[in-house]
Design a protein around this motif. Structure first.
Motif, mmCIF file in Angstrom:
data_model
loop_
_atom_site.group_PDB
_atom_site.id
_atom_site.type_symbol
_atom_site.label_atom_id
_atom_site.label_comp_id
_atom_site.label_asym_id
_atom_site.label_seq_id
_atom_site.Cartn_x
_atom_site.Cartn_y
_atom_site.Cartn_z
ATOM 1 N N ARG A 132 0.190 3.760 0.958
ATOM 2 C CA ARG A 132 0.525 4.929 2.488
ATOM 3 C C ARG A 132 1.511 3.787 3.451
ATOM 4 O O ARG A 132 2.654 4.604 4.063
ATOM 5 C CB ARG A 132 -0.727 5.093 3.518
ATOM 6 N N ASP A 133 1.720 2.400 3.110
ATOM 7 C CA ASP A 133 2.443 2.286 4.476
ATOM 8 C C ASP A 133 3.882 1.639 3.130
ATOM 9 O O ASP A 133 4.606 1.062 4.991
ATOM 10 C CB ASP A 133 1.953 0.326 4.187
ATOM 11 N N ARG A 148 -9.003 3.749 -3.595
ATOM 12 C CA ARG A 148 -8.833 4.438 -2.003
ATOM 13 C C ARG A 148 -8.030 3.200 -1.931
ATOM 14 O O ARG A 148 -7.723 1.678 -1.460
ATOM 15 C CB ARG A 148 -10.036 4.663 -1.454
ATOM 16 N N ASP A 149 -6.644 3.846 -0.375
ATOM 17 C CA ASP A 149 -5.738 2.568 -0.110
ATOM 18 C C ASP A 149 -5.107 2.017 -1.391
ATOM 19 O O ASP A 149 -5.093 0.864 -1.177
ATOM 20 C CB ASP A 149 -6.696 1.865 0.838
ATOM 21 N N THR A 156 -2.161 0.510 -3.961
ATOM 22 C CA THR A 156 -1.599 -0.310 -4.072
ATOM 23 C C THR A 156 -0.001 -0.214 -5.280
ATOM 24 O O THR A 156 -0.614 0.760 -5.841
ATOM 25 C CB THR A 156 -1.476 -1.877 -3.825
ATOM 26 N N ARG A 159 0.588 -1.047 0.037
ATOM 27 C CA ARG A 159 -0.089 0.171 -0.225
ATOM 28 C C ARG A 159 1.036 1.157 0.094
ATOM 29 O O ARG A 159 1.923 1.757 0.961
ATOM 30 C CB ARG A 159 -0.920 0.183 0.987
#
Length: 85
Positions: free
Chosen positions: A35-36, A66-67, A69, A33
């Protein structure tokens, strides 16, 4: 010149992420992801502009789920390239 395959697009992204944001290729995998791995929305825009420069394409559709990868980014680039082919 044909459309780069997903592996080439991923390698381009991994190279840029390593150089610009110090994100290792073993972390920047398709299932990661955004954000990750530490990318905020402004960084993602930076990545998109770099993809345009390195692959010589204008990304008209920059819609990501959304979210998202890294694999979603690869798919977005392929979508844009296929429309132009």
């Amino acid at each position: 010149m044909g459309i780069p395959d997903s592996e080439n697009i991923l390698a381009t992204l991994q190279g840029f992420l390593a150089e610009r944001f110090d994100i290792a290729a073993d972390v920047a995998i398709p299932d990661a992801r955004l954000r990750d791995i530490g990318l905020d929305s402004m960084m993602v825009l930076d990545v998109m502009m770099e993809v345009e420069d390195q692959l010589g394409v204008k990304l008209d559709d920059v819609t990501l789920p959304r979210d998202a990868t890294l694999g979603d980014v690869v798919a977005l680039v392929r979508r844009n390239l296929e429309v132009r082919a």
